[in-house]
Scaffold this active site. Structure first.
Site, PDB file in Angstrom:
ATOM      1  N   HIS A 150       0.808  -1.224   0.000  1.00 57.56           N
ATOM      2  CA  HIS A 150       0.000   0.000   0.000  1.00 57.56           C
ATOM      3  C   HIS A 150       0.841   1.273   0.000  1.00 57.56           C
ATOM      4  O   HIS A 150       0.373   2.330  -0.438  1.00 57.56           O
ATOM      5  CB  HIS A 150      -0.948  -0.005   1.202  1.00 57.56           C
ATOM      6  CG  HIS A 150      -2.253   0.680   0.949  1.00 57.56           C
ATOM      7  ND1 HIS A 150      -2.386   1.783   0.126  1.00 57.56           N
ATOM      8  CD2 HIS A 150      -3.506   0.431   1.406  1.00 57.56           C
ATOM      9  CE1 HIS A 150      -3.654   2.177   0.104  1.00 57.56           C
ATOM     10  NE2 HIS A 150      -4.345   1.370   0.869  1.00 57.56           N
ATOM     11  N   ASP A 154      -8.387  -5.854 -19.534  1.00 57.48           N
ATOM     12  CA  ASP A 154      -8.541  -6.805 -20.645  1.00 57.48           C
ATOM     13  C   ASP A 154      -7.153  -7.102 -21.199  1.00 57.48           C
ATOM     14  O   ASP A 154      -6.556  -6.273 -21.880  1.00 57.48           O
ATOM     15  CB  ASP A 154      -9.450  -6.202 -21.720  1.00 57.48           C
ATOM     16  CG  ASP A 154      -9.685  -7.154 -22.885  1.00 57.48           C
ATOM     17  OD1 ASP A 154      -9.048  -8.228 -22.932  1.00 57.48           O
ATOM     18  OD2 ASP A 154     -10.502  -6.821 -23.761  1.00 57.48           O
TER      19      ASP A 154
END
Length: 442
Positions: free
Chosen positions: A159, A389
């Protein structure tokens, strides 16, 4: 579920990258210190099958990953401490972990509604933190192939290096390169843009960084001599349709002059109400809701497109449980008021406030923050979580690969764009039983 690892590789940038130490802003340091887990699921559709070739081909993905790490070079680095002990990123090009695996006995359908249970966590490589912050990759990835032909991509991202927006910027850019499309927006790597003013001049008390309210009920006597084991927790996910959300809104005042509330404020008020009721909070019990907000467009001047780092500011509506469990409008008004306060002045004040704190690690949120009677509700609705994608189609689901703390929840958009929203939440097991009955009772 049995998982067989085919192999693992440390993927390095395809070209030489800047060897620098990247300064972290205070916003990069007040985040949990572990890797944020998320999982994508892909079904092998007819188009992918007709295309032939290897579905989610590891070699193709590794090549694209190496290309992506050139502009996103901090991802290939390691955490380090500067001379004052402050955490920074050593951009040393050591690479990210890429694992390929098979789950020969499992299918995508076995994961049901994709609740972030331990099964999802197993789709993400485990990180060993025992040898210090410079010993592990900032990013770990795992592609798991199922017997149905579908695939999961598990992501563990430290993070300190990125928030959700920047993390997705990287993943989606990697996916674009994998299908032969150039990166649309290059990362902007300079975190001094969110440095505090000189001298720091906070103009608000910043309740978001103050300790979370504790339960008013006194500790039982045995707690004075022995620390009791934490109660068991349960994780679940609940899908609210567009119609459900409309019915929630119908409970609010309408007509000319009626206040306007965001969809998040309405849904958050409902979840906060249900959690408070399920927990049996007395009316006078203070409870705090933690709402993560993106500062990229709130700060003025706004940050450059592609700013890479953490820019999360937290709105924290605070109220007595009696107000939260009353009308939906009361809860929504409390939340909306806190959200509306998050303008550039407030955010700049927060940066100044953090600059003056002697120990930022004391402000890192964790189990002590979100547990009963409090709640964290992070929305991923405006994040492009379904845009990855890689050349074989978009994911059918993307969401958290686990929920670290009791009292933490996420709001997720639908992959189909049908207007539904899902709430993934962790609560004490006995509270979850009641919450399940309340979440759709409106």
């Amino acid at each position: 579920m049995k998982i067989n690892v085919r192999g693992s590789t440390m993927v390095r940038p395809a070209e030489e990258t800047p060897r620098v130490r990247l300064w972290n802003s205070s916003l990069d340091l007040v985040v949990p210190r572990f890797h944020t887990p998320s999982v994508y699921f892909f079904r092998r559709g007819e188009a992918a099958a007709a295309e032939g070739g290897s579905y989610f081909d590891g070699e193709r993905m590794r090549r694209a990953l190496a290309e992506a790490l050139v502009p996103f070079y901090p991802m290939a680095g390691r955490l380090a401490h500067d001379e004052d002990g402050r955490v920074e990123i050593d951009c040393n090009g050591e690479g990210v972990l890429f694992v390929e695996a098979d789950a020969p006995g499992a299918t995508v359908d076995d994961f049901g509604d994709f609740a972030p249970t331990m099964d999802l966590k197993r789709l993400i490589p485990t990180v060993d933190y025992t040898d210090g912050i410079s010993s592990f990759p900032i990013l770990v990835l795992q592609v798991t192939h199922f017997k149905c032909g579908g695939v999961a991509l598990g992501v563990g991202m430290q993070h300190h290096v990125a928030d959700g927006f920047s993390g997705l910027h990287f993943i989606n850019s990697w996916a674009d390169l994998c299908r032969g499309v150039p990166i649309a927006v290059m990362p902007f790597i300079d975190r001094t843009l969110v440095r505090a003013r000189d001298p720091p001049a906070p103009s608000h008390p910043h309740v978001e960084y103050q300790p979370a309210p504790a339960m008013l009920a006194p500790e039982p006597p045995q707690a004075l001599t022995a620390k009791p084991a934490p109660p068991p927790t349960a994780v679940d996910i609940f899908k609210l349709s567009r119609s459900d959300l409309g019915r929630l809104r119908s409970q609010l005042p309408r007509g000319e002059g009626a206040p306007r509330y965001s969809t998040y404020a309405v849904l958050a008020a409902h979840v906060w109400r249900c959690a408070s009721l399920a927990r049996g909070l007395p009316a006078e019990q203070p409870t705090k809701l933690y709402c993560a907000t993106d500062g990229r467009q709130r700060l003025q001047p706004s940050l450059p497109d592609g700013y890479f780092g953490n820019v999360i500011f937290t709105a924290t509506p605070l109220a007595e449980a009696g107000r939260v469990t009353g009308s939906l409008a009361d809860g929504a008004a409390t939340i909306q008021s806190a959200l509306d306060r998050m303008d550039s002045g407030y955010c700049r004040s927060a940066l100044d406030y953090l600059e003056l704190q002697p120990d930022l690690s004391a402000l890192v949120r964790g189990a002590h923050t979100f547990r009963c009677p409090n709640l964290g509700l992070t929305s991923w609705v405006r994040l492009p979580i379904h845009d990855a994608d890689f050349g074989w189609g978009r994911p059918v689901f993307m969401g958290p690969g686990g929920i670290a703390y009791e009292g933490l929840a996420f709001v997720l958009p639908s992959a189909s764009g049908d207007g539904s929203l899902s709430v993934a939440i962790s609560l004490q097991a006995e509270h979850m039983e009641k919450f399940r009955k309340m979440i759709f009772d409106f």
